[in-house]
Write an enzyme that holds these catalytic residues in place. Sequence first.
Site, PDB file in Angstrom:
ATOM      1  N   ARG A  78      41.749  14.175 -29.243  1.00  0.00           N
ATOM      2  CA  ARG A  78      42.820  14.638 -30.119  1.00  0.00           C
ATOM      3  C   ARG A  78      42.215  15.178 -31.400  1.00  0.00           C
ATOM      4  O   ARG A  78      41.180  14.673 -31.863  1.00  0.00           O
ATOM      5  CB  ARG A  78      43.761  13.488 -30.494  1.00  0.00           C
ATOM      6  CG  ARG A  78      44.876  13.241 -29.508  1.00  0.00           C
ATOM      7  CD  ARG A  78      45.921  14.364 -29.539  1.00  0.00           C
ATOM      8  NE  ARG A  78      47.011  14.138 -28.613  1.00  0.00           N
ATOM      9  CZ  ARG A  78      47.044  14.498 -27.331  1.00  0.00           C
ATOM     10  NH1 ARG A  78      46.018  15.131 -26.802  1.00  0.00           N
ATOM     11  NH2 ARG A  78      48.092  14.252 -26.578  1.00  0.00           N
TER      12      ARG A  78
ATOM     13  N   GLU B  74      45.915  21.573 -35.372  1.00  0.00           N
ATOM     14  CA  GLU B  74      46.045  22.694 -34.429  1.00  0.00           C
ATOM     15  C   GLU B  74      47.515  23.143 -34.330  1.00  0.00           C
ATOM     16  O   GLU B  74      48.412  22.331 -34.535  1.00  0.00           O
ATOM     17  CB  GLU B  74      45.507  22.280 -33.039  1.00  0.00           C
ATOM     18  CG  GLU B  74      46.279  21.157 -32.391  1.00  0.00           C
ATOM     19  CD  GLU B  74      45.662  20.720 -31.059  1.00  0.00           C
ATOM     20  OE1 GLU B  74      44.451  20.447 -31.004  1.00  0.00           O
ATOM     21  OE2 GLU B  74      46.412  20.644 -30.080  1.00  0.00           O
TER      22      GLU B  74
ATOM     23  N   HIS C 185      43.210  23.732 -26.541  1.00  0.00           N
ATOM     24  CA  HIS C 185      43.879  22.542 -25.997  1.00  0.00           C
ATOM     25  C   HIS C 185      44.360  22.790 -24.552  1.00  0.00           C
ATOM     26  O   HIS C 185      45.554  22.723 -24.252  1.00  0.00           O
ATOM     27  CB  HIS C 185      45.064  22.131 -26.896  1.00  0.00           C
ATOM     28  CG  HIS C 185      45.473  20.695 -26.723  1.00  0.00           C
ATOM     29  ND1 HIS C 185      45.951  19.915 -27.740  1.00  0.00           N
ATOM     30  CD2 HIS C 185      45.496  19.900 -25.615  1.00  0.00           C
ATOM     31  CE1 HIS C 185      46.241  18.704 -27.285  1.00  0.00           C
ATOM     32  NE2 HIS C 185      45.967  18.673 -25.996  1.00  0.00           N
TER      33      HIS C 185
END
Length: 328
Positions: free
Chosen positions: A240, A269, A287
């Site tokens: 993460r 992000e 991601h």
Amino acid sequence: MTRPAVLVARAVFPEVLARLRTHFEVDDNPDDVIWSPGELSQRLRGKAGAYVTGSERVDAALLDANPQLRAVCNMAVGYNNIDVDACTERGVLVTNTPDVLTETTADFGFALMMAAARRMAEGEHYLRAGRWTKWRYDMFTGSDVHGATLGILGMGRIGQGIARRGALGFGMRVIYHNRSRLDPAVEQPLGARWVDKDTLFREADHVVLVLPYSPAAHHAVGAREIALMKPTATLTNVARGGIVDDAALAQALREQRIAAAALDVFEGEPKVHPGLLEVPNVVLTPHIASATVATRRAMADLAADNLIAALTGGVPPTPVNPQVLGGR
Ligand code: DGY
């Protein structure tokens, strides 16, 4: 009988949406607009269920504004976007999508680590820029993956998947750090050895981060940990954003204090720290570690299974706070 109303907060596979429509009055978001917290809360008015992704924040304020909400089903294994304690206090079920993405995410984590070690992205950018004019003995020389020491921080399902690939496929020596040691029956086939966190950073040739995000894990990898690493080592993050101090990492990469990094997740992000965009020795992906067609579909189906079960008297397959079900 009136059917429960649910909100599908982001675009999703049409087949999954169609299945949800057979059970619920569905308000959806076909244009995949990123709603502000206020808009999300507004769209949830009158809804019994929320089908969300890791990008939607579900907190106490949103829950208090929507006391009719009974289930929040995340299409992600991580659920740091959801205040689970606040949900549990209010009797709201939270579900996630474990297991179905383990192997796909482990594939990607391993691939990213290899890309960093073998300087694949750097080489590709060089070639595309038309700069490749000759072969040279030391051009983009990286570090070996086979036989190297793999250090895994966070040895859950995905961490173990990466360890399996390293130990069984590439003859890597596996060390790991976790709050608790794994059962020897899990460690032994992988030859995996628990070490303290500093030893992991000191000894690993390739560090891979797979731990869940929690406030305690914020900047678990910062300037201090990076300073412990070998100058030839790589750092890969498929966990993460926020676990790595991206500013400290960008500086370490710029100063070549470690060889390379590979990041699929970022602090704040989809914004990326500008320092990371400026250095060549980092592989950056948006991601997508769980992004295969089959796996994203399995995640979407599992989130739907959870929502349907939660609101139609069934047993949700993967609850995060199952204690809520007991109180119903
Ligand atoms: C997850 O499932 O947690 C992945 O990061 C996708 O959001």
